[in-house]
Design a protein around this motif. Structure first.
Motif, PDB file in Angstrom:
ATOM      1  N   GLU A   1     -18.242 -35.879  44.180  1.00 23.06           N
ATOM      2  CA  GLU A   1     -18.375 -37.073  43.319  1.00 23.06           C
ATOM      3  C   GLU A   1     -19.412 -37.364  42.207  1.00 23.06           C
ATOM      4  O   GLU A   1     -19.035 -37.801  41.377  1.00 23.06           O
ATOM      5  CB  GLU A   1     -18.722 -38.248  44.344  1.00 23.06           C
TER       6      GLU A   1
ATOM      7  N   ILE B   1     -17.706 -35.662  39.313  1.00 29.85           N
ATOM      8  CA  ILE B   1     -16.780 -36.585  38.781  1.00 29.85           C
ATOM      9  C   ILE B   1     -17.491 -37.842  37.983  1.00 29.85           C
ATOM     10  O   ILE B   1     -16.997 -38.413  36.899  1.00 29.85           O
ATOM     11  CB  ILE B   1     -15.973 -37.197  40.079  1.00 29.85           C
TER      12      ILE B   1
ATOM     13  N   ARG C   1     -11.981 -41.535  27.268  1.00 31.76           N
ATOM     14  CA  ARG C   1     -11.394 -42.836  27.421  1.00 31.76           C
ATOM     15  C   ARG C   1     -11.614 -43.841  26.610  1.00 31.76           C
ATOM     16  O   ARG C   1     -11.245 -45.035  26.775  1.00 31.76           O
ATOM     17  CB  ARG C   1     -11.843 -43.066  28.848  1.00 31.76           C
TER      18      ARG C   1
ATOM     19  N   THR D   1     -13.807 -44.901  48.038  1.00 33.68           N
ATOM     20  CA  THR D   1     -13.505 -44.288  46.759  1.00 33.68           C
ATOM     21  C   THR D   1     -12.081 -43.716  46.718  1.00 33.68           C
ATOM     22  O   THR D   1     -11.872 -42.987  47.822  1.00 33.68           O
ATOM     23  CB  THR D   1     -14.702 -43.347  46.699  1.00 33.68           C
ATOM     24  N   PRO D   2     -11.370 -43.996  45.969  1.00 34.34           N
ATOM     25  CA  PRO D   2     -10.060 -43.098  45.648  1.00 34.34           C
ATOM     26  C   PRO D   2     -10.154 -41.619  45.860  1.00 34.34           C
ATOM     27  O   PRO D   2     -11.130 -41.213  45.196  1.00 34.34           O
ATOM     28  CB  PRO D   2      -9.362 -43.644  44.261  1.00 34.34           C
ATOM     29  N   ALA D   3      -8.941 -41.071  46.178  1.00 32.04           N
ATOM     30  CA  ALA D   3      -9.186 -39.606  46.476  1.00 32.04           C
ATOM     31  C   ALA D   3      -9.352 -38.745  44.981  1.00 32.04           C
ATOM     32  O   ALA D   3      -9.846 -37.808  45.102  1.00 32.04           O
ATOM     33  CB  ALA D   3      -7.637 -39.238  46.859  1.00 32.04           C
ATOM     34  N   ASP D   4      -9.065 -39.422  43.587  1.00 32.55           N
ATOM     35  CA  ASP D   4      -9.240 -38.931  42.646  1.00 32.55           C
ATOM     36  C   ASP D   4     -10.776 -39.204  42.178  1.00 32.55           C
ATOM     37  O   ASP D   4     -11.316 -38.441  41.144  1.00 32.55           O
ATOM     38  CB  ASP D   4      -8.586 -39.376  41.613  1.00 32.55           C
ATOM     39  N   GLY D   5     -11.695 -39.789  43.098  1.00 30.19           N
ATOM     40  CA  GLY D   5     -12.967 -40.133  42.666  1.00 30.19           C
ATOM     41  C   GLY D   5     -13.350 -41.193  41.708  1.00 30.19           C
ATOM     42  O   GLY D   5     -14.559 -41.268  41.460  1.00 30.19           O
ATOM     43  N   SER D   6     -12.426 -41.795  41.129  1.00 27.40           N
ATOM     44  CA  SER D   6     -12.252 -42.876  40.003  1.00 27.40           C
ATOM     45  C   SER D   6     -13.288 -44.091  40.793  1.00 27.40           C
ATOM     46  O   SER D   6     -13.095 -44.333  41.944  1.00 27.40           O
ATOM     47  CB  SER D   6     -11.321 -43.076  39.584  1.00 27.40           C
TER      48      SER D   6
ATOM     49  N   THR E   1     -11.676 -50.675  35.665  1.00 22.31           N
ATOM     50  CA  THR E   1     -11.318 -49.556  36.027  1.00 22.31           C
ATOM     51  C   THR E   1     -12.511 -48.443  35.218  1.00 22.31           C
ATOM     52  O   THR E   1     -12.949 -48.815  34.284  1.00 22.31           O
ATOM     53  CB  THR E   1      -9.994 -48.879  35.775  1.00 22.31           C
ATOM     54  N   HIS E   2     -12.729 -47.382  35.997  1.00 24.03           N
ATOM     55  CA  HIS E   2     -13.699 -46.391  35.363  1.00 24.03           C
ATOM     56  C   HIS E   2     -14.902 -47.169  35.134  1.00 24.03           C
ATOM     57  O   HIS E   2     -15.428 -46.733  33.569  1.00 24.03           O
ATOM     58  CB  HIS E   2     -13.027 -45.600  34.273  1.00 24.03           C
TER      59      HIS E   2
ATOM     60  N   TYR F   1     -20.361 -45.303  37.850  1.00 22.25           N
ATOM     61  CA  TYR F   1     -20.683 -43.627  37.858  1.00 22.25           C
ATOM     62  C   TYR F   1     -21.899 -43.356  37.414  1.00 22.25           C
ATOM     63  O   TYR F   1     -22.500 -42.480  38.167  1.00 22.25           O
ATOM     64  CB  TYR F   1     -19.835 -43.102  36.794  1.00 22.25           C
TER      65      TYR F   1
END
Length: 501
Positions: A49, A52, A67, A434-439, A455-456, A461
């Motif tokens: 993570e 990510i 982004r 935390t979602p599987a994609d790490g976002s 989001t993001h 982060y």
């Protein structure tokens, strides 16, 4: 107060004239890892993570963040979200905290790409300081420095907002001072003095002039005196006084640091820290504001009795327990978690924004505060328990007593092991939701744990990266808290509360 108009052309020229060099050492200060074993699930999650999260931050910084198309060079965008909510702006506070993480990460890793981002940030802030905005102009009094956010290309934001916010200048000064000290250590004191100090000086002048004025807190909701703003303002002024001395320059406003430190004492109500005072809010005062402050002023060499209220201070620990306990029954996802287990942490229990939910950055900040405290106890080689902090420790080590535990004892090690496990349990909460994609979004649902709001989120982060570094035993160098002047015997009067209505 004196404000300096930086020469942007000269600034760019000087920045470009210095080769980007990697720092020496890994910055781990020899404390070792707080993790259990490299093969543990939590260790694997944190390692994955962190990568990510760091990339998530870089994706949100102009001019080439994937982004945030349209963002200017060096501008940190809060989130790519433009609708429900619209966070496609650059907040001074979020940007400074994010870049402080980047500066530390550069010092730890020597990644030249990170240093390039730092240099772009410096240039962008030199320009941004001079932008007239709804908070005011740059000259003659620097009122515009209190503007909280800007468009992602650096233009002024003209919409209605909670103004002014006084933490941004202090945090930007802290970030730029941290980088300046790295430059000085690596033979670039001239650049620190001629290029970066004028920017720092403006922010410190603003802090020295306005520390006893009210403003909006870091959540942009309460107009009053904010614990987070006062605590970080003190660090900025005290650190600025020391850096000015080392550079051979004058720091206008830094002589106010002892007064600010004295004012910090007013936020303690005998049981916990009150996040906002000199205000008309009816809230309890238990607020994540008081988590983010101590980890921002954290100093590995600070005494736990320092009036700067370090992570290991008894009042910080008592406040930590009171704040965390307030969330145990506030959210359904915290149901049935024991008193020695971490929980999902939000801003404050009375929160109604998006329905009032836990925040990723505050859940990881809780872990970071504990990792910081552990490092400080290890550094000073003892742990003192008193009547103020006793309840915090008893949840984790029931047989503990008010006394001093020295580092060469079994009890000392057992206590720290219990607190380490407690810190890890907050990280495990973050992992669970935390979602599987790490976002990482801003919040996660208090009942289902599903991500929501922006989001993001860049700050989410950045907070994960700093937590992961502290968990691994990597800490930034001392900022000089032990050399900061003591509070005066005859303090200045506090600010009056804002008018009702």
């Amino acid at each position: 107060m004196k404000f300096i108009s930086p020469s942007v052309a000269g600034l760019v020229s000087l920045l470009a004239s210095h080769a980007i060099a990697a720092p020496g050492g890994n910055g781990d200060n020899g404390h070792g890892s707080h993790g259990s074993s490299p093969s543990s699930r939590l260790d694997k999650f944190v390692a994955a993570e962190k990568k990510i999260a760091l990339q998530g931050v870089l994706n949100n910084i102009g001019p080439d963040g994937s982004r945030v198309p349209g963002a200017g060079a060096g501008f940190v965008v809060a989130s790519p979200s433009k609708v429900d909510p619209d966070y496609f702006f650059s907040w001074s506070r979020d940007a400074a905290l994010t870049m402080l993480m980047i500066v530390d990460e550069f010092a730890f890793s020597g990644d030249k790409k990170l240093q390039a981002k730092i240099e772009q940030y410096i240039t962008s802030q030199a320009v941004l300081q001079t932008v007239s905005n709804p908070s005011g102009t740059f000259l003659p009094q620097g009122l515009g420095l209190g503007e909280p956010k800007y468009m992602v290309d650096g233009k002024r934001f003209n919409g209605a907002w909670g103004r002014p916010q006084r933490d941004g200048p202090a945090l930007r000064a802290i970030t730029l001072m941290t980088y300046s000290k790295w430059l000085m250590k690596h033979g670039q004191a001239k650049k620190a003095k001629n290029v970066i100090w004028p920017i720092i000086s403006n922010d410190l002048s603003h802090g020295g002039q306005n520390w006893n004025q009210t403003g909006f807190d870091l959540w942009e909701e309460v107009n009053g005196s904010s614990f987070f703003t006062v605590q970080t303002s003190h660090r900025a002024l005290a650190e600025g006084q020391q850096l000015a001395r080392d550079l051979g320059v004058k720091c206008t406003g830094c002589d106010q640091a002892p007064q600010v430190l004295c004012f910090l004492e007013d936020f303690w109500n005998g049981n916990h820290l009150v996040a906002n005072i000199n205000t008309n809010t009816a809230r309890s005062g238990l607020d994540g504001n008081t988590l983010v402050g101590p980890i921002t002023v954290f100093d590995i060499n600070a005494s736990c009795s320092s009036p700067t209220l370090q992570p290991c201070h008894s009042k910080t620990l008592a406040n930590f327990k009171a704040l965390i306990d307030s969330f145990r029954s506030a959210y359904s996802i915290n149901k049935n978690l024991t008193d020695n287990s971490g929980v999902a942490v939000g801003r404050y229990t009375e929160d109604v924004y998006y329905g009032g939910h836990p925040w990723y950055l505050l859940t990881t900040a809780s872990a970071e505060l504990l990792y910081d405290a552990i490092a400080q106890w290890k550094t000073q080689r003892f742990l003192a328990v008193d009547s103020t902090s006793l309840s915090f420790f008893k949840d984790l080590y029931p047989s503990i007593k008010p006394k001093v535990y020295k580092s060469n004892t079994k009890e000392f090690n057992s206590i720290l092991a219990a607190i380490t496990a407690y810190a890890d349990s907050f990280v495990a909460i973050a992992e669970k939701y935390t979602p599987a994609d790490g976002s990482l979004s801003e919040q996660f649902n208090r009942t289902s744990g599903a991500p929501l709001s922006a989001t993001h989120l860049t700050w989410s982060y950045a907070a994960f990266v700093t937590m992961s570094r502290r968990r691994a035993g990597s800490f930034p160098p001392t900022w000089g808290s032990s050399r900061a002047a003591s509070p005066p015997d005859d303090p200045a009067p506090p600010p009056p509360p804002p008018p009702r209505g």
